[in-house]
Design a protein around this motif. Structure first.
Motif, PDB file in Angstrom:
ATOM      1  N   ASP A 171       0.831  -1.198   0.000  1.00  0.00           N
ATOM      2  CA  ASP A 171       0.000   0.000   0.000  1.00  0.00           C
ATOM      3  C   ASP A 171       0.867   1.250   0.000  1.00  0.00           C
ATOM      4  O   ASP A 171       1.967   1.256   0.536  1.00  0.00           O
ATOM      5  CB  ASP A 171      -0.880   0.055   1.258  1.00  0.00           C
ATOM      6  CG  ASP A 171      -1.866  -1.081   1.348  1.00  0.00           C
ATOM      7  OD1 ASP A 171      -2.351  -1.536   0.304  1.00  0.00           O
ATOM      8  OD2 ASP A 171      -2.162  -1.519   2.480  1.00  0.00           O
TER       9      ASP A 171
ATOM     10  N   VAL B  76       0.231   5.034   1.441  1.00  0.00           N
ATOM     11  CA  VAL B  76      -0.710   5.717   2.323  1.00  0.00           C
ATOM     12  C   VAL B  76      -0.405   7.208   2.323  1.00  0.00           C
ATOM     13  O   VAL B  76       0.740   7.604   2.527  1.00  0.00           O
ATOM     14  CB  VAL B  76      -0.622   5.153   3.763  1.00  0.00           C
ATOM     15  CG1 VAL B  76      -1.617   5.850   4.676  1.00  0.00           C
ATOM     16  CG2 VAL B  76      -0.850   3.644   3.765  1.00  0.00           C
TER      17      VAL B  76
ATOM     18  N   ASP C  77      -1.536  10.811   4.080  1.00  0.00           N
ATOM     19  CA  ASP C  77      -2.274  11.530   5.111  1.00  0.00           C
ATOM     20  C   ASP C  77      -2.943  12.731   4.454  1.00  0.00           C
ATOM     21  O   ASP C  77      -2.335  13.396   3.611  1.00  0.00           O
ATOM     22  CB  ASP C  77      -1.327  12.028   6.203  1.00  0.00           C
ATOM     23  CG  ASP C  77      -0.697  10.907   7.001  1.00  0.00           C
ATOM     24  OD1 ASP C  77      -1.174   9.760   6.903  1.00  0.00           O
ATOM     25  OD2 ASP C  77       0.285  11.174   7.714  1.00  0.00           O
TER      26      ASP C  77
ATOM     27  N   PRO D  60     -10.013  12.800   2.879  1.00  0.00           N
ATOM     28  CA  PRO D  60      -9.696  11.532   2.220  1.00  0.00           C
ATOM     29  C   PRO D  60     -10.550  11.217   0.994  1.00  0.00           C
ATOM     30  O   PRO D  60     -10.018  10.791  -0.035  1.00  0.00           O
ATOM     31  CB  PRO D  60      -9.899  10.484   3.320  1.00  0.00           C
ATOM     32  CG  PRO D  60      -9.683  11.235   4.592  1.00  0.00           C
ATOM     33  CD  PRO D  60     -10.216  12.610   4.327  1.00  0.00           C
TER      34      PRO D  60
ATOM     35  N   GLU E   1     -19.020  -2.645   4.762  1.00  0.00           N
ATOM     36  CA  GLU E   1     -18.249  -1.427   4.992  1.00  0.00           C
ATOM     37  C   GLU E   1     -19.156  -0.275   5.421  1.00  0.00           C
ATOM     38  O   GLU E   1     -18.813   0.501   6.317  1.00  0.00           O
ATOM     39  CB  GLU E   1     -17.452  -1.051   3.737  1.00  0.00           C
ATOM     40  CG  GLU E   1     -16.616   0.202   3.886  1.00  0.00           C
ATOM     41  CD  GLU E   1     -15.523   0.129   4.945  1.00  0.00           C
ATOM     42  OE1 GLU E   1     -14.938   1.176   5.241  1.00  0.00           O
ATOM     43  OE2 GLU E   1     -15.247  -0.961   5.495  1.00  0.00           O
TER      44      GLU E   1
ATOM     45  N   ASP F  87     -15.769   9.461   5.362  1.00  0.00           N
ATOM     46  CA  ASP F  87     -14.986   8.259   5.643  1.00  0.00           C
ATOM     47  C   ASP F  87     -13.551   8.678   5.956  1.00  0.00           C
ATOM     48  O   ASP F  87     -12.905   9.355   5.159  1.00  0.00           O
ATOM     49  CB  ASP F  87     -15.026   7.330   4.427  1.00  0.00           C
ATOM     50  CG  ASP F  87     -14.359   5.985   4.675  1.00  0.00           C
ATOM     51  OD1 ASP F  87     -13.696   5.808   5.717  1.00  0.00           O
ATOM     52  OD2 ASP F  87     -14.492   5.105   3.799  1.00  0.00           O
ATOM     53  N   PRO F  88     -13.002   8.262   7.114  1.00  0.00           N
ATOM     54  CA  PRO F  88     -11.639   8.665   7.473  1.00  0.00           C
ATOM     55  C   PRO F  88     -10.545   7.871   6.748  1.00  0.00           C
ATOM     56  O   PRO F  88      -9.378   8.250   6.810  1.00  0.00           O
ATOM     57  CB  PRO F  88     -11.580   8.427   8.979  1.00  0.00           C
ATOM     58  CG  PRO F  88     -12.574   7.347   9.219  1.00  0.00           C
ATOM     59  CD  PRO F  88     -13.674   7.558   8.208  1.00  0.00           C
ATOM     60  N   THR F  89     -10.886   6.787   6.077  1.00  0.00           N
ATOM     61  CA  THR F  89      -9.906   5.998   5.331  1.00  0.00           C
ATOM     62  C   THR F  89     -10.547   5.523   4.030  1.00  0.00           C
ATOM     63  O   THR F  89     -11.479   4.724   4.044  1.00  0.00           O
ATOM     64  CB  THR F  89      -9.412   4.779   6.126  1.00  0.00           C
ATOM     65  OG1 THR F  89     -10.524   3.977   6.494  1.00  0.00           O
ATOM     66  CG2 THR F  89      -8.631   5.185   7.356  1.00  0.00           C
TER      67      THR F  89
ATOM     68  N   LEU G 252     -10.002   3.900   0.135  1.00  0.00           N
ATOM     69  CA  LEU G 252      -9.105   3.042  -0.631  1.00  0.00           C
ATOM     70  C   LEU G 252      -9.271   3.263  -2.126  1.00  0.00           C
ATOM     71  O   LEU G 252     -10.390   3.309  -2.635  1.00  0.00           O
ATOM     72  CB  LEU G 252      -9.414   1.574  -0.292  1.00  0.00           C
ATOM     73  CG  LEU G 252      -8.676   0.489  -1.080  1.00  0.00           C
ATOM     74  CD1 LEU G 252      -7.177   0.558  -0.824  1.00  0.00           C
ATOM     75  CD2 LEU G 252      -9.236  -0.878  -0.706  1.00  0.00           C
TER      76      LEU G 252
ATOM     77  N   TRP H 136      -4.148   4.188   0.043  1.00  0.00           N
ATOM     78  CA  TRP H 136      -5.060   4.532   1.137  1.00  0.00           C
ATOM     79  C   TRP H 136      -4.931   6.016   1.414  1.00  0.00           C
ATOM     80  O   TRP H 136      -3.826   6.562   1.441  1.00  0.00           O
ATOM     81  CB  TRP H 136      -4.699   3.774   2.414  1.00  0.00           C
ATOM     82  CG  TRP H 136      -5.157   2.365   2.431  1.00  0.00           C
ATOM     83  CD1 TRP H 136      -4.409   1.260   2.162  1.00  0.00           C
ATOM     84  CD2 TRP H 136      -6.468   1.892   2.752  1.00  0.00           C
ATOM     85  NE1 TRP H 136      -5.182   0.132   2.290  1.00  0.00           N
ATOM     86  CE2 TRP H 136      -6.455   0.486   2.654  1.00  0.00           C
ATOM     87  CE3 TRP H 136      -7.662   2.526   3.101  1.00  0.00           C
ATOM     88  CZ2 TRP H 136      -7.566  -0.294   2.900  1.00  0.00           C
ATOM     89  CZ3 TRP H 136      -8.766   1.749   3.351  1.00  0.00           C
ATOM     90  CH2 TRP H 136      -8.711   0.350   3.254  1.00  0.00           C
ATOM     91  N   PHE H 137      -6.042   6.654   1.662  1.00  0.00           N
ATOM     92  CA  PHE H 137      -6.078   8.069   2.014  1.00  0.00           C
ATOM     93  C   PHE H 137      -6.692   8.152   3.396  1.00  0.00           C
ATOM     94  O   PHE H 137      -7.840   7.746   3.595  1.00  0.00           O
ATOM     95  CB  PHE H 137      -6.885   8.847   0.968  1.00  0.00           C
ATOM     96  CG  PHE H 137      -6.251   8.723  -0.386  1.00  0.00           C
ATOM     97  CD1 PHE H 137      -5.325   9.653  -0.800  1.00  0.00           C
ATOM     98  CD2 PHE H 137      -6.530   7.645  -1.199  1.00  0.00           C
ATOM     99  CE1 PHE H 137      -4.689   9.522  -2.026  1.00  0.00           C
ATOM    100  CE2 PHE H 137      -5.906   7.496  -2.430  1.00  0.00           C
ATOM    101  CZ  PHE H 137      -4.981   8.438  -2.837  1.00  0.00           C
ATOM    102  N   GLN H 138      -5.888   8.600   4.364  1.00  0.00           N
ATOM    103  CA  GLN H 138      -6.354   8.588   5.746  1.00  0.00           C
ATOM    104  C   GLN H 138      -6.393   9.989   6.336  1.00  0.00           C
ATOM    105  O   GLN H 138      -5.509  10.805   6.102  1.00  0.00           O
ATOM    106  CB  GLN H 138      -5.494   7.663   6.601  1.00  0.00           C
ATOM    107  CG  GLN H 138      -4.085   8.116   6.815  1.00  0.00           C
ATOM    108  CD  GLN H 138      -3.286   7.128   7.650  1.00  0.00           C
ATOM    109  OE1 GLN H 138      -3.724   6.031   7.954  1.00  0.00           O
ATOM    110  NE2 GLN H 138      -2.092   7.534   8.039  1.00  0.00           N
TER     111      GLN H 138
END
Length: 129
Positions: A6, A8, A10, A14, A37, A52-54, A56, A67-69
């Motif tokens: 992955d 990722v 930050d 997101p 989900e 959504d905090p995460t 894909l 992943w975007f968190q």
């Protein structure tokens, strides 16, 4: 030996950042939300996938996932690592990416430096072959 699974990033937004990268990259899409989900998000008090905090992004070609968190702090300095994208026509690709929300940061003879809507730098380099 380890394998890259992955990438990722930050970010403050997101869902929006994931949509930018899904549109920027060939054969990539935001992963669909299934019932499981959506139930997991509702259990966290999240009723809108925009919150959504995460998020894909997956490649249909089997490359690494992105992943975007959500993180509370903003971007403060130059990235220590960045992505290089390749394209047959640098200027045409820069125009397309700017249309998606990127900004051009610098132009060099052999590559361009851009930033995504969150300020994450990336380069566009000539496509080989």
């Amino acid at each position: 030996m380890a394998r890259l699974r992955d990438i990722v990033l930050d970010c403050a937004h997101p869902a929006a950042t994931a949509r930018f990268w899904a549109a920027a990259l060939d054969d990539c899409a935001v992963a669909p939300y299934d019932d499981e989900e959506l139930a997991r998000l509702r259990a966290l008090g999240i009723t809108d996938v925009e919150d959504d905090p995460t998020v894909l992004v997956e490649s249909s070609q089997g490359g690494p996932r992105m992943w975007f968190q959500l993180v509370p702090e903003g971007k403060r300095c130059k990235n220590r690592m960045h992505l290089d994208l390749s394209a047959p026509d640098l200027e045409a690709e820069a125009r397309r990416l700017v249309g998606l929300g990127a900004t051009v940061r610098a132009r060099f003879a052999d590559h361009l430096v851009l930033a995504d809507p969150e300020g994450n730098e990336f380069c566009v380099v000539p496509q080989e072959g």
